[in-house]
Structure formats: C-alpha cells, structure tokens
Design an enzyme around this catalytic site. Structure first.
Site, PDB file in Angstrom:
ATOM      1  N   GLY A 122       2.327  -3.948   3.830  1.00  0.00           N
ATOM      2  CA  GLY A 122       2.452  -4.399   2.451  1.00  0.00           C
ATOM      3  C   GLY A 122       3.270  -5.677   2.390  1.00  0.00           C
ATOM      4  O   GLY A 122       3.737  -6.186   3.409  1.00  0.00           O
ATOM      5  N   HIS A 151       5.067  -4.183  10.408  1.00  0.00           N
ATOM      6  CA  HIS A 151       4.628  -5.492   9.924  1.00  0.00           C
ATOM      7  C   HIS A 151       5.878  -6.345   9.677  1.00  0.00           C
ATOM      8  O   HIS A 151       6.702  -6.019   8.821  1.00  0.00           O
ATOM      9  CB  HIS A 151       3.844  -5.360   8.622  1.00  0.00           C
ATOM     10  CG  HIS A 151       2.401  -5.037   8.789  1.00  0.00           C
ATOM     11  ND1 HIS A 151       1.958  -3.819   9.212  1.00  0.00           N
ATOM     12  CD2 HIS A 151       1.284  -5.805   8.593  1.00  0.00           C
ATOM     13  CE1 HIS A 151       0.629  -3.822   9.258  1.00  0.00           C
ATOM     14  NE2 HIS A 151       0.197  -5.015   8.892  1.00  0.00           N
ATOM     15  N   ASP A 174      -6.845  -7.843  12.378  1.00  0.00           N
ATOM     16  CA  ASP A 174      -6.183  -7.496  11.114  1.00  0.00           C
ATOM     17  C   ASP A 174      -7.172  -6.836  10.158  1.00  0.00           C
ATOM     18  O   ASP A 174      -7.170  -5.624  10.002  1.00  0.00           O
ATOM     19  CB  ASP A 174      -5.541  -8.730  10.477  1.00  0.00           C
ATOM     20  CG  ASP A 174      -4.437  -8.364   9.492  1.00  0.00           C
ATOM     21  OD1 ASP A 174      -4.027  -7.186   9.450  1.00  0.00           O
ATOM     22  OD2 ASP A 174      -3.970  -9.260   8.770  1.00  0.00           O
ATOM     23  N   GLU A 205       5.340 -12.132   9.179  1.00  0.00           N
ATOM     24  CA  GLU A 205       4.064 -12.677   8.702  1.00  0.00           C
ATOM     25  C   GLU A 205       4.316 -13.407   7.387  1.00  0.00           C
ATOM     26  O   GLU A 205       4.336 -14.629   7.327  1.00  0.00           O
ATOM     27  CB  GLU A 205       3.032 -11.563   8.509  1.00  0.00           C
ATOM     28  CG  GLU A 205       1.695 -12.080   7.997  1.00  0.00           C
ATOM     29  CD  GLU A 205       0.769 -10.962   7.521  1.00  0.00           C
ATOM     30  OE1 GLU A 205      -0.431 -11.231   7.393  1.00  0.00           O
ATOM     31  OE2 GLU A 205       1.255  -9.840   7.271  1.00  0.00           O
ATOM     32  N   ASP A 258      -9.102   0.057   6.060  1.00  0.00           N
ATOM     33  CA  ASP A 258      -9.603  -0.354   4.745  1.00  0.00           C
ATOM     34  C   ASP A 258      -9.867  -1.853   4.660  1.00  0.00           C
ATOM     35  O   ASP A 258     -10.284  -2.354   3.618  1.00  0.00           O
ATOM     36  CB  ASP A 258      -8.647   0.081   3.626  1.00  0.00           C
ATOM     37  CG  ASP A 258      -7.221  -0.405   3.831  1.00  0.00           C
ATOM     38  OD1 ASP A 258      -6.940  -1.031   4.870  1.00  0.00           O
ATOM     39  OD2 ASP A 258      -6.371  -0.151   2.955  1.00  0.00           O
ATOM     40  N   HIS A 314      -4.254  -4.157  16.294  1.00  0.00           N
ATOM     41  CA  HIS A 314      -3.888  -4.342  14.881  1.00  0.00           C
ATOM     42  C   HIS A 314      -5.152  -4.547  14.063  1.00  0.00           C
ATOM     43  O   HIS A 314      -5.682  -5.651  13.969  1.00  0.00           O
ATOM     44  CB  HIS A 314      -2.954  -5.553  14.743  1.00  0.00           C
ATOM     45  CG  HIS A 314      -2.304  -5.669  13.396  1.00  0.00           C
ATOM     46  ND1 HIS A 314      -0.944  -5.694  13.223  1.00  0.00           N
ATOM     47  CD2 HIS A 314      -2.833  -5.760  12.142  1.00  0.00           C
ATOM     48  CE1 HIS A 314      -0.666  -5.810  11.929  1.00  0.00           C
ATOM     49  NE2 HIS A 314      -1.805  -5.848  11.252  1.00  0.00           N
ATOM     50  N   HIS A 357      -6.929  -2.852  10.327  1.00  0.00           N
ATOM     51  CA  HIS A 357      -6.782  -1.947   9.186  1.00  0.00           C
ATOM     52  C   HIS A 357      -8.129  -1.325   8.832  1.00  0.00           C
ATOM     53  O   HIS A 357      -9.113  -2.040   8.628  1.00  0.00           O
ATOM     54  CB  HIS A 357      -6.237  -2.699   7.975  1.00  0.00           C
ATOM     55  CG  HIS A 357      -4.816  -3.136   8.116  1.00  0.00           C
ATOM     56  ND1 HIS A 357      -3.758  -2.387   7.641  1.00  0.00           N
ATOM     57  CD2 HIS A 357      -4.270  -4.243   8.693  1.00  0.00           C
ATOM     58  CE1 HIS A 357      -2.624  -3.013   7.902  1.00  0.00           C
ATOM     59  NE2 HIS A 357      -2.900  -4.144   8.544  1.00  0.00           N
TER      60      HIS A 357
END
EC number: 3.5.4.4
Length: 361
Positions: free
Chosen positions: A176, A203, A295, A206, A23, A19, A21
């Site tokens: 998101g 996701h 993350d 969380e 960006d 996991h 990202h």
C-alpha cells in the site's frame, strides 16, 4: 559476435519471480467475465482489449497512489472463492507459459471479504488455484499473504501466514501507499513472525525514500525489500562516475538483502525515469542482490521475459547476466534451502547452459 537475445529466446529460459501481485495480474477477459458473473458494473470498458489498454494507461501516471487506484476493479471482481481460485489458476498458467519455474505471488486476504468470505476461506481458495495450476503447467507457486499498511489487520494476516505455511503460504508482506504509513506501525506483527521463524518481505523504498528502507530492515527485520529501488539515494557518484556507498547501502549489499526490483512498474510509479536510467544497472554492477520482477502484469502490460528483454536492450545483458539475476532470485526465495538448491542445480543452471550452448553453435 553473439547476437542480442530476443524476447522469444528469453521466454525459453527458466525464470524465477519473487514480486507479483495476484490482483495485478488478471487477464482482461477474465476481469470482464468475473464482472459479468458478479454483477460488477463499474468497469471502464467491457471490451477486453480496450480494458487492458485502460489499465496500462491509468497506471502510467507517475504516482504510486494513482497506480494503486486501478486495483479497485480487479479486487472488485475477486470476491468469491470461485473467482479467487480461477485467478490463481490462470496466474500459474500464465507464468508457466512464460518460462517461470518458481514464483512467489502475493495477495491481501483482507481485500476479498465483501461477500462474507472468511480470511481462511480466501486463503484456501487461492492455494487451491495455485496448487492445481502448478500441477497442470509445471510451475511451483508459493503464496505471500499481504497486510495493507493503512489498515490495522497485520497481526491477523501474520497469523494466517504461520497457520498456512505448511500448505503453500511461504511468507508475509505489507503493501500500500508508503508515505504516512511506515512499516513500524506493524511492528507487533513483524516481531510475532520473527518469534515464529517465519519469512517476510516489506514494500519499502518505492514511493518513499531511505527512511522507509532503514525502518524495514533495522526496526522490522525484513528478509527482503519489496522494490527497494530508492537505495540508490544512498550511493553517490563522483565526477568520474566512481561510486561511494553510504552506510545503509553498504549494509544492504554486505548483508545480501534481496531487492525485489520491478523496472516497468518503478517507472510507472515515478521511482525511476526510464529503463536505461533505472538504478538496476548500477546496482547490478555493484553486486547488490538484485532480482527482476513484474509487480503487476496487467497494469504494466508485462511479463518476466519482457522485463528481461528491456534490460537486454538497455544494458546489453547476455545469458550470463540473466542467469545471475535468476539465481539471485532463487537464492532469495522463501522455500527451504534444499528446495532452492535443487531448482538452481537441476533446472536453472542446466537450462541456461543449454541456451548458451545453442547460441555458441
């Protein structure tokens, strides 16, 4: 008596990341370079060190929504094929230097279309960067394409996942803000992926609680849970600290549904109070399929090795614990079973065996 593992020790261990990202993992100096090249003038600082600090401080808000706002700058400079390829290449390089042997890195193609790139051009640019970075730095990177849960392009992105699954895309994800955007809004995409025998994670658990996890699993059929940290809400401890699992927690454990836990990020977004109080300690004791992840390496100022080091400090973990967590992650990856087995038996277990032998001498 064995000495506690250090960060330098842990960096030498073979690691697996599920996991992360794209960006959320840029180097601050790369953000500055790309902003200058693209004429992006909205950065809070053009000094790389100050910018890196700003990202970490802005992410330490205790709010998932505020945490997500920091991505406006990284996404803002990732709007050309060249930028996407560079960021993907550097991601593979950084992970390889941290001792990661296999990683699944996710990104949302729909966020990178501002200058007219097609979804296909975006995916191909990222795949090119990962392929070249992987060859140069001894790491295999699988790509997850992500749909934004507050938008309505999940079917398009799911179709991309299937179209490019033999070229490096290993799965699909939605991401998101969770509140108000349940995964069931994208049920058609998940049903399509299941018909196509494709892998996906969601996701869930969380920023929102047990209903998010329940929907992701029971309605949408998720193979893994992105974070899933709030499954702890379905575990009760009595006065002696003995746990009782609710129906959902028991199902998640019994079905060996992987939890993509991200300790530092979970604290930043308010899903956990501290590393010492993070649910990962109890979930590991109860033998959930726990994995450890980053993350967003930029926003959290972290790496896989640093996440492990924090767990070593908080829970006294040793090589056996770190190997268990790493094998969990490799078992849960979206590549084929023979490929997973090959990495476990020929890379991960021998790598940890060597480190254990050194510690015993």
């Amino acid at each position: 008596m064995n000495e506690r593992l250090t960060l330098d020790d842990i960096r030498r261990a073979p690691k697996v990341l599920l996991h992360d990202h794209l960006d959320g993992g840029l180097r601050p100096e790369t953000v500055v370079d790309l902003a200058r090249e693209a004429g992006y003038a909205d950065l809070p600082s053009t000094d790389p060190a100050a910018l890196g600090t700003w990202f970490e401080e802005a992410a330490n808000s205790g709010s998932l929504e505020r945490y997500l706002e920091t991505f406006s700058h990284t996404v803002g400079v990732m709007q050309s094929a060249e930028a996407l390829t560079r960021v993907a290449y550097e991601c593979a390089e950084d992970l390889g230097r941290d001792g990661v042997v296999y990683a699944e890195v996710r990104f949302a193609p729909e966020l990178h279309t501002r200058t007219g790139l097609s979804l296909e051009q975006i995916v191909e640019a990222v795949l090119d960067g990962f392929a070249r970075g992987g060859r140069d730095h001894g790491i295999r990177v699988g790509t997850l394409v992500t749909a934004m849960r507050h938008q309505a392009r999940s079917m398009e992105i799911a179709e991309l996942a299937v179209r490019y699954r033999d070229q490096g895309v290993v799965g699909f994800d939605i991401a998101g803000a969770e509140a108000g955007y349940p995964p069931t809004r994208h049920l058609d995409a998940f049903e399509y992926l299941q018909r196509e025998n494709a892998h996906f994670t969601i996701h869930a658990g969380e920023g929102f609680g047990l209903p998010s996890i329940w929907q992701a699993i029971q309605w949408c059929g998720a193979d893994r849970l992105g974070h899933g940290v709030r499954i702890i809400d379905d575990i009760e401890l009595d006065g002696d600290g003995l746990p009782t699992l609710g129906r959902l927690a028991s199902y998640v454990r019994d079905k060996r549904i992987p939890l993509e836990l991200c300790p530092t990020s979970n604290i930043q977004t308010g899903a956990a109070k501290s590393i010492a109080e993070h649910p990962i300690g109890l979930l590991r004791q109860l033998d959930f399929r726990v994995t450890v992840n980053t993350d967003n390496r930029l926003m959290s100022g972290t790496s896989v090795s640093e996440e492990f080091a924090k767990l070593v400090d908080a829970f006294g973990y040793g090589w056996d614990d770190l190997q268990w967590l790493t094998v969990n992650a490799m078992k849960s990856a979206f590549i084929s079973f023979p490929e997973r087995l090959e990495l476990i038996n020929r890379v991960i277990k021998p790598g940890f065996a060597e480190l254990k032998a050194e510690q015993a001498d």
